[in-house]
Design a protein around this motif. Structure first.
Motif, PDB file in Angstrom:
ATOM      1  N   GLU A  88       0.828  -1.198   0.000  1.00 46.78           N
ATOM      2  CA  GLU A  88       0.000   0.000   0.000  1.00 46.78           C
ATOM      3  C   GLU A  88       0.871   1.260   0.000  1.00 46.78           C
ATOM      4  O   GLU A  88       2.068   1.214   0.309  1.00 46.78           O
ATOM      5  CB  GLU A  88      -0.910   0.016   1.238  1.00 46.78           C
ATOM      6  CG  GLU A  88      -1.883  -1.141   1.310  1.00 46.78           C
ATOM      7  CD  GLU A  88      -3.067  -0.967   0.375  1.00 46.78           C
ATOM      8  OE1 GLU A  88      -3.102   0.045  -0.358  1.00 46.78           O
ATOM      9  OE2 GLU A  88      -3.943  -1.844   0.365  1.00 46.78           O
ATOM     10  N   SER A  89       0.271   2.391  -0.311  1.00 47.40           N
ATOM     11  CA  SER A  89       0.990   3.665  -0.296  1.00 47.40           C
ATOM     12  C   SER A  89       1.314   4.056   1.144  1.00 47.40           C
ATOM     13  O   SER A  89       0.649   3.592   2.078  1.00 47.40           O
ATOM     14  CB  SER A  89       0.128   4.758  -0.932  1.00 47.40           C
ATOM     15  OG  SER A  89      -0.982   5.038  -0.088  1.00 47.40           O
ATOM     16  N   PRO A  90       2.322   4.911   1.344  1.00 47.47           N
ATOM     17  CA  PRO A  90       2.659   5.357   2.704  1.00 47.47           C
ATOM     18  C   PRO A  90       1.473   6.019   3.417  1.00 47.47           C
ATOM     19  O   PRO A  90       1.277   5.810   4.612  1.00 47.47           O
ATOM     20  CB  PRO A  90       3.796   6.351   2.473  1.00 47.47           C
ATOM     21  CG  PRO A  90       4.431   5.912   1.206  1.00 47.47           C
ATOM     22  CD  PRO A  90       3.289   5.411   0.355  1.00 47.47           C
ATOM     23  N   GLU A  92      -1.726   5.411   2.999  1.00 42.20           N
ATOM     24  CA  GLU A  92      -2.643   4.355   3.414  1.00 42.20           C
ATOM     25  C   GLU A  92      -2.094   3.606   4.619  1.00 42.20           C
ATOM     26  O   GLU A  92      -2.833   3.227   5.513  1.00 42.20           O
ATOM     27  CB  GLU A  92      -2.883   3.383   2.248  1.00 42.20           C
ATOM     28  CG  GLU A  92      -3.696   2.145   2.603  1.00 42.20           C
ATOM     29  CD  GLU A  92      -5.102   2.448   3.088  1.00 42.20           C
ATOM     30  OE1 GLU A  92      -5.704   1.571   3.725  1.00 42.20           O
ATOM     31  OE2 GLU A  92      -5.607   3.579   2.839  1.00 42.20           O
ATOM     32  N   ARG A  93      -0.777   3.431   4.655  1.00 46.77           N
ATOM     33  CA  ARG A  93      -0.165   2.749   5.805  1.00 46.77           C
ATOM     34  C   ARG A  93      -0.282   3.580   7.073  1.00 46.77           C
ATOM     35  O   ARG A  93      -0.402   3.029   8.170  1.00 46.77           O
ATOM     36  CB  ARG A  93       1.288   2.399   5.512  1.00 46.77           C
ATOM     37  CG  ARG A  93       1.414   1.072   4.750  1.00 46.77           C
ATOM     38  CD  ARG A  93       2.850   0.681   4.526  1.00 46.77           C
ATOM     39  NE  ARG A  93       3.384   1.325   3.341  1.00 46.77           N
ATOM     40  CZ  ARG A  93       4.531   1.980   3.286  1.00 46.77           C
ATOM     41  NH1 ARG A  93       5.270   2.116   4.371  1.00 46.77           N
ATOM     42  NH2 ARG A  93       4.942   2.520   2.164  1.00 46.77           N
ATOM     43  N   THR A 140       6.892   6.244   8.315  1.00 50.17           N
ATOM     44  CA  THR A 140       5.912   6.344   7.244  1.00 50.17           C
ATOM     45  C   THR A 140       5.677   7.795   6.839  1.00 50.17           C
ATOM     46  O   THR A 140       5.498   8.094   5.650  1.00 50.17           O
ATOM     47  CB  THR A 140       4.583   5.688   7.675  1.00 50.17           C
ATOM     48  OG1 THR A 140       4.852   4.394   8.238  1.00 50.17           O
ATOM     49  CG2 THR A 140       3.666   5.499   6.480  1.00 50.17           C
ATOM     50  N   GLU A 143       8.393   8.744   4.535  1.00 48.50           N
ATOM     51  CA  GLU A 143       8.141   8.248   3.184  1.00 48.50           C
ATOM     52  C   GLU A 143       7.177   9.180   2.435  1.00 48.50           C
ATOM     53  O   GLU A 143       7.377   9.474   1.247  1.00 48.50           O
ATOM     54  CB  GLU A 143       7.546   6.842   3.228  1.00 48.50           C
ATOM     55  CG  GLU A 143       8.515   5.742   3.613  1.00 48.50           C
ATOM     56  CD  GLU A 143       7.884   4.369   3.485  1.00 48.50           C
ATOM     57  OE1 GLU A 143       7.482   4.015   2.352  1.00 48.50           O
ATOM     58  OE2 GLU A 143       7.755   3.661   4.496  1.00 48.50           O
ATOM     59  N   CYS A 144       6.141   9.627   3.129  1.00 43.67           N
ATOM     60  CA  CYS A 144       5.184  10.552   2.517  1.00 43.67           C
ATOM     61  C   CYS A 144       5.869  11.855   2.119  1.00 43.67           C
ATOM     62  O   CYS A 144       5.582  12.425   1.057  1.00 43.67           O
ATOM     63  CB  CYS A 144       4.042  10.850   3.486  1.00 43.67           C
ATOM     64  SG  CYS A 144       2.905   9.471   3.774  1.00 43.67           S
ATOM     65  N   LEU A 147       7.931  11.484  -1.005  1.00 44.00           N
ATOM     66  CA  LEU A 147       7.103  11.420  -2.217  1.00 44.00           C
ATOM     67  C   LEU A 147       6.422  12.749  -2.521  1.00 44.00           C
ATOM     68  O   LEU A 147       5.775  12.900  -3.552  1.00 44.00           O
ATOM     69  CB  LEU A 147       6.043  10.331  -2.066  1.00 44.00           C
ATOM     70  CG  LEU A 147       6.548   8.880  -2.049  1.00 44.00           C
ATOM     71  CD1 LEU A 147       5.402   7.930  -1.724  1.00 44.00           C
ATOM     72  CD2 LEU A 147       7.183   8.522  -3.388  1.00 44.00           C
ATOM     73  N   VAL A 149       3.930  13.941  -0.828  1.00 46.63           N
ATOM     74  CA  VAL A 149       2.524  13.881  -0.413  1.00 46.63           C
ATOM     75  C   VAL A 149       2.304  14.787   0.792  1.00 46.63           C
ATOM     76  O   VAL A 149       1.255  15.418   0.950  1.00 46.63           O
ATOM     77  CB  VAL A 149       2.121  12.432  -0.069  1.00 46.63           C
ATOM     78  CG1 VAL A 149       0.675  12.368   0.401  1.00 46.63           C
ATOM     79  CG2 VAL A 149       2.317  11.539  -1.278  1.00 46.63           C
TER      80      VAL A 149
END
Length: 226
Positions: A88-90, A92-93, A140, A143-144, A147, A149
Motif C-alpha cells: 500500500e501507499s505510505p 494508506e499505511r 511512514t 516516506e510521505c 514522495l 505527499v
C-alpha cells in the motif's frame, strides 16, 4: 484459592523468577481491571515467594507495574507492523497504523490508561512507545515527505498530530464506551482518514494558513456529485 509454595530457586535463576513475577502481575492486572486491586502480597502469593523476594527485583509496586505495562506494549510494535501492508501507499499505511494503535489500546484498556498516566520523567513505557508507535509513524511520514505527499521537513510535528488523534480516539473509546459510537472500527477509520486527507489537502492544495471558511468553500466547490 490455594497456591502451591514455590520451590527455592536454583542459583542464577533470578531472571526466571523475575519473568514469573511479571507474568503473575500481568494476569492479576487483567483480571482485576484496575491497578489499585493489585498488591505485592497477592503477587508474592501467586508466584509462591515472599514479598521481600519481589522487592529484590523491583523497587516498589510502581516500578513493577511500569515494567508489566512496558512488556505488554512491546507487542504494539508487532501489531503496527503487521497492520502495515507494504504494497500500500505510505499514506494508506499511516491510516492502517492508526487503526492498529487504537485497536491495541482497546484490547489492553487498563495497561493503556497506565501507559498514558502523566509522569515527571520518561520511563520504560515511554521508551517502548517511542520505539514502536512513534518510530512507525515517523518512518511512514518520512516516506510521505519523500514522495511530496506531505510537505518535506521535520516529521515530528506531523507524527505528534497523528499520535494525538489516535490517542484521543483510544482514550475516549476506553473511558466512555457507552457513547453512541456505532461501529467502533468504522468510527476510528473515519477519523484517521480525515486526519490523513486533511494533511494532504492542506499541504498540497490550500496551504498551511488556510482558514476554516476557505476550506469549507473549497469543499463546497469541489463536492463530489453522485
Amino acid at each position: 484459592m490455594n497456591f502451591t509454595p514455590r520451590q527455592r530457586s536454583a542459583r542464577g535463576s533470578g531472571a526466571e523468577l523475575r519473568a514469573e513475577i511479571l507474568d503473575a502481575t500481568k494476569k492479576l492486572l487483567a483480571r482485576s481491571g484496575h491497578v489499585d486491586a493489585v498488591s505485592i502480597r497477592q503477587i508474592a502469593k501467586i508466584v509462591g515467594v515472599t514479598p521481600p523476594s519481589i522487592y529484590r527485583h523491583f523497587a516498589d509496586k510502581d516500578q513493577l507495574i511500569e515494567s508489566v505495562v512496558a512488556q505488554v506494549f512491546e507487542d504494539l510494535n508487532a501489531e503496527m507492523l503487521a497492520a502495515s501492508d507494504p504494497n500500500e501507499s505510505p499514506m494508506e499505511r499511516l491510516r492502517q497504523q492508526g487503526l492498529a494503535y487504537v485497536r491495541f489500546a482497546r484490547q489492553h484498556p487498563e495497561q493503556y490508561r497506565l501507559a498514558m498516566t502523566p509522569g515527571e520523567t520518561a520511563g520504560a513505557v515511554d521508551q517502548v512507545l517511542t520505539s514502536s508507535a512513534f518510530a512507525h509513524f515517523a518512518a511512514t511520514v518520512t516516506e510521505c515527505m519523500n514522495l511530496g505527499v506531505i510537505t518535506p521537513g521535520d516529521p515530528v510535528p506531523v507524527v505528534l498530530e497523528l499520535w494525538t488523534s489516535a490517542h484521543g480516539i483510544a482514550s475516549l473509546l476506553i473511558a466512555k464506551p457507552y457513547l453512541p459510537w456505532g461501529d467502533v472500527e468504522a468510527f476510528t477509520d473515519r477519523v484517521m482518514r480525515s486526519i490523513c486527507v486533511g494533511r494532504v489537502v492542506i499541504d498540497n492544495v490550500l496551504g498551511a494558513d488556510v482558514s476554516a471558511d476557505a476550506l469549507a468553500q473549497w469543499a463546497a466547490e469541489n463536492r463530489r456529485v453522485s
